[in-house]
Design a protein around this motif. Structure first.
Motif, short mmCIF file in Angstrom:
data_model
loop_
_atom_site.label_atom_id
_atom_site.label_comp_id
_atom_site.label_asym_id
_atom_site.label_seq_id
_atom_site.Cartn_x
_atom_site.Cartn_y
_atom_site.Cartn_z
N VAL A 1 0.84 -1.20 0.00
CA VAL A 1 0.00 0.00 0.00
C VAL A 1 0.88 1.25 0.00
N LEU A 2 0.73 2.06 -1.04
CA LEU A 2 1.41 3.36 -1.13
C LEU A 2 0.34 4.43 -1.21
N VAL A 3 0.34 5.36 -0.25
CA VAL A 3 -0.72 6.36 -0.18
C VAL A 3 -0.14 7.73 0.13
N SER A 4 -0.58 8.73 -0.63
CA SER A 4 -0.16 10.11 -0.36
C SER A 4 -1.29 10.84 0.33
N SER A 5 -0.94 11.83 1.13
CA SER A 5 -1.95 12.63 1.81
C SER A 5 -1.30 13.89 2.37
N HIS A 6 -2.11 14.96 2.44
CA HIS A 6 -1.66 16.18 3.11
C HIS A 6 -2.22 16.26 4.53
N LEU A 7 -3.07 15.29 4.92
CA LEU A 7 -3.60 15.27 6.28
C LEU A 7 -2.60 14.53 7.17
N LEU A 8 -1.65 15.26 7.71
CA LEU A 8 -0.53 14.64 8.41
C LEU A 8 -0.94 13.97 9.71
N ALA A 9 -1.92 14.54 10.40
CA ALA A 9 -2.38 13.91 11.63
C ALA A 9 -2.99 12.55 11.33
N GLU A 10 -3.70 12.44 10.22
CA GLU A 10 -4.27 11.17 9.82
C GLU A 10 -3.18 10.20 9.37
N MET A 11 -2.20 10.71 8.63
CA MET A 11 -1.11 9.85 8.17
C MET A 11 -0.34 9.28 9.35
N ALA A 12 -0.23 10.05 10.43
CA ALA A 12 0.48 9.56 11.61
C ALA A 12 -0.21 8.34 12.21
N GLN A 13 -1.54 8.25 12.02
CA GLN A 13 -2.30 7.12 12.56
C GLN A 13 -2.41 5.97 11.57
N THR A 14 -2.11 6.23 10.29
CA THR A 14 -2.33 5.24 9.25
C THR A 14 -1.05 4.57 8.79
N ALA A 15 0.00 5.36 8.53
CA ALA A 15 1.21 4.85 7.90
C ALA A 15 2.14 4.19 8.91
N ASP A 16 2.85 3.17 8.44
CA ASP A 16 3.91 2.53 9.21
C ASP A 16 5.27 3.10 8.82
N HIS A 17 5.38 3.51 7.56
CA HIS A 17 6.64 3.96 7.00
C HIS A 17 6.38 5.20 6.14
N LEU A 18 7.40 6.04 5.99
CA LEU A 18 7.23 7.27 5.23
C LEU A 18 8.30 7.41 4.16
N ILE A 19 7.85 7.84 2.98
CA ILE A 19 8.74 8.33 1.93
C ILE A 19 8.42 9.81 1.78
N VAL A 20 9.38 10.67 2.05
CA VAL A 20 9.18 12.12 1.99
C VAL A 20 10.07 12.67 0.88
N ILE A 21 9.46 13.44 -0.03
CA ILE A 21 10.24 14.05 -1.11
C ILE A 21 10.00 15.55 -1.12
N GLY A 22 10.93 16.27 -1.71
CA GLY A 22 10.82 17.71 -1.88
C GLY A 22 11.55 18.13 -3.13
N ARG A 23 10.88 18.90 -3.98
CA ARG A 23 11.45 19.30 -5.27
C ARG A 23 11.93 18.10 -6.08
N GLY A 24 11.17 17.01 -5.98
CA GLY A 24 11.47 15.82 -6.76
C GLY A 24 12.55 14.93 -6.20
N ARG A 25 13.16 15.31 -5.07
CA ARG A 25 14.25 14.53 -4.51
C ARG A 25 13.84 13.89 -3.19
N LEU A 26 14.50 12.78 -2.86
CA LEU A 26 14.21 12.08 -1.62
C LEU A 26 14.71 12.88 -0.42
N VAL A 27 13.82 13.09 0.55
CA VAL A 27 14.16 13.79 1.78
C VAL A 27 14.31 12.80 2.93
N ALA A 28 13.40 11.81 2.99
CA ALA A 28 13.45 10.83 4.08
C ALA A 28 12.82 9.53 3.62
N ASP A 29 13.35 8.43 4.13
CA ASP A 29 12.83 7.08 3.88
C ASP A 29 12.99 6.35 5.20
N THR A 30 11.94 6.38 6.05
CA THR A 30 12.09 5.93 7.42
C THR A 30 10.73 5.62 8.04
#
Length: 340
Positions: A180-209
Motif C-alpha cells: 500500500v502506497l498512499v499520499s496525503s496532506h492530512l498529516l495527523a491522519e497519516m500519523a495514525q495510518t502509515a507505518d513507513h514514510l517516503i518524503v520528497i521535496g522538489r522531486g528529490r528524496l528527503v526521508a525514507d524511514t
C-alpha cells in the motif's frame, strides 16, 4: 514490492522528479509525503505507466506496469477521483472497467457495497460530492482485488467517518500482506495510518524511514516535570547540578506553568528516564513526569524546510482603522496583493 530506481521526469527545463530511488515492501502502509509540486503525483503516474520517465524505472513485482499480465488484478490505483464521465451512473462507471479487465459483473456490486455507495449506485456521478467521488475512486481501485494499491489523496473530501473507514481499510489490506502506497496532506491522519514514510521535496528524496524515527529525527524532546509540594527550587537545582555532572550542561531547564496554572519545569533534549533518575537521587518526590515530542506535522515542516516549491508570503498585517476611508481600495501606485 514496488521499486523506484533513479526515476527522473523532466518537462522541458523543469525537473519534476529528480533521480528518485525507494522501495515499497508488502505488509505495511507506506505514506508518500511532500509539499505541493514535490513530484508525488508525477511519481505515482510513472509507477502505473501513465507518464514515461526521462530516466530510471519503476517496477512492480519485478516488472514494468506495461508488462504485467493482469494489471487490474495486480495494481489498483486512485490518481484522480474526478476522472469519470459525469453522465454515467456509479455502477456503469465501474461496470465498463470490470468488463475491460475481464472481471465478473458481481464484483461491481461488491465494491460498491464495500465503499458505502450501494444506495446511490444508479445515480449520475456528475451529482456526486467530492467525498462520494473519492469512495467511487477507491471502489475502482479495489475492483480487481489487487495485491498493490497506489492511492493519491484518498481521504480528500471525506467526512471523519469516511477518513476513519479508509484508515481501517488500508491497515487491514496491509495486514493481509498487500503493498500500500498512499499520499496525503492530512498529516495527523497519516500519523495514525502509515507505518513507513517516503518524503520528497522538489522531486528529490528527503526521508525514507518509519514514522517514529522520522519524528524523532526531526524534532526535539522536552520533558515536563512537576514536584510534589513546594519543592520546585530544590528540583531545579538538582536537575541543573545533575545535568552538569553528566556532561549535559547544554540542556536547558526552564520554569513554566501547565494548563492548570501549576508551576512546572521543562527540560529540553533530556528523556523522562534521565530526569526521573536525577529527581530520585535528589530525594525529590514527583507529581508529574511527561515526555513530549513534536507531532508528525511539526517534524514534516522541519524536514521539508527549503524543499517547498510553492510557499505563500506572510499574511498582510491589518493597519489600525482611521475611519471609513481605511476600508477603501488602495491607490493605483500602492502595492497590492495579487489574486490567489
Amino acid at each position: 514490492m514496488i521499486e523506484v530506481q533513479g526515476l527522473t521526469k523532466r518537462y522541458g527545463a523543469v525537473t519534476a522528479v529528480d533521480d528518485l530511488t525507494f522501495t515499497v515492501p508488502p505488509g505495511r502502509v507506506t505514506g508518500f509525503l511532500g509539499p505541493n509540486g514535490a513530484g508525488k503525483s508525477t511519481t505515482m503516474r510513472m509507477i502505473v505507466g501513465l507518464d514515461k520517465p526521462t530516466a530510471g524505472q519503476s517496477l512492480i513485482d519485478g516488472s514494468a506496469y506495461a508488462n504485467l499480465d493482469k494489471p487490474a488484478q495486480t495494481v489498483g490505483a486512485l490518481l484522480d477521483a474526478k476522472g469519470v464521465h459525469p453522465n454515467r451512473s456509479a455502477r456503469a462507471s465501474l461496470l465498463w472497467q470490470a468488463q475491460a479487465a475481464g472481471l465478473p459483473k458481481s464484483r461491481v456490486d461488491e465494491v460498491l457495497a464495500l465503499v458505502g455507495l450501494s444506495d446511490v449506485a444508479g445515480k449520475r456521478v456528475g451529482g456526486f460530492s467530492l467525498g462520494m467521488n473519492q469512495r467511487l475512486g477507491i471502489a475502482a481501485a479495489l475492483l480487481g482485488d489487487p495485491e498493490y494499491l497506489i492511492l493519491d489523496e484518498p481521504v480528500n473530501g471525506l467526512d471523519p467517518e469516511g477518513i476513519r473507514w479508509v484508515r481501517g481499510l488500508l491497515r487491514a489490506l496491509a495486514a493481509e500482506g498487500r503493498t500500500v502506497l498512499v499520499s496525503s496532506h492530512l498529516l495527523a491522519e497519516m500519523a495514525q495510518t502509515a507505518d513507513h514514510l517516503i518524503v520528497i521535496g522538489r522531486g528529490r528524496l528527503v526521508a525514507d524511514t518509519s514514522v517514529a524515527d522520522f519524528i524523532r529525527g526531526n524534532s526535539r524532546v522536552t520533558t515536563v516535570v512537576r514536584p510534589a509540594g513546594d519543592n520546585l527550587p530544590a528540583l531545579e537545582e538538582a536537575l541543573r547540578r545533575g545535568l552538569e555532572g553528566a556532561g549535559n550542561a547544554g540542556a536547558g531547564v526552564t520554569r513554566s506553568v501547565d494548563a492548570d496554572g501549576r508551576p512546572v519545569l521543562e527540560v529540553a533534549d533530556v528523556s523522562s528516564d534521565e530526569v526521573g533518575a536525577l529527581a530520585f537521587h535528589a530525594g525529590v518526590q514527583l507529581a508529574e513526569l511527561t515526555e513530549r515530542r513534536a507531532s508528525l506535522e511539526e517534524a514534516y515542516m522541519q524536514s521539508t524546510e527549503g524543499h517547498t516549491q510553492y510557499a505563500a508570503g506572510s499574511a498582510p498585517v491589518a493597519q489600525p482603522s482611521a475611519g471609513r476611508h481605511a476600508a477603501q481600495p488602495s491607490q493605483p501606485n500602492s502595492p497590492e496583493v495579487p489574486n490567489a
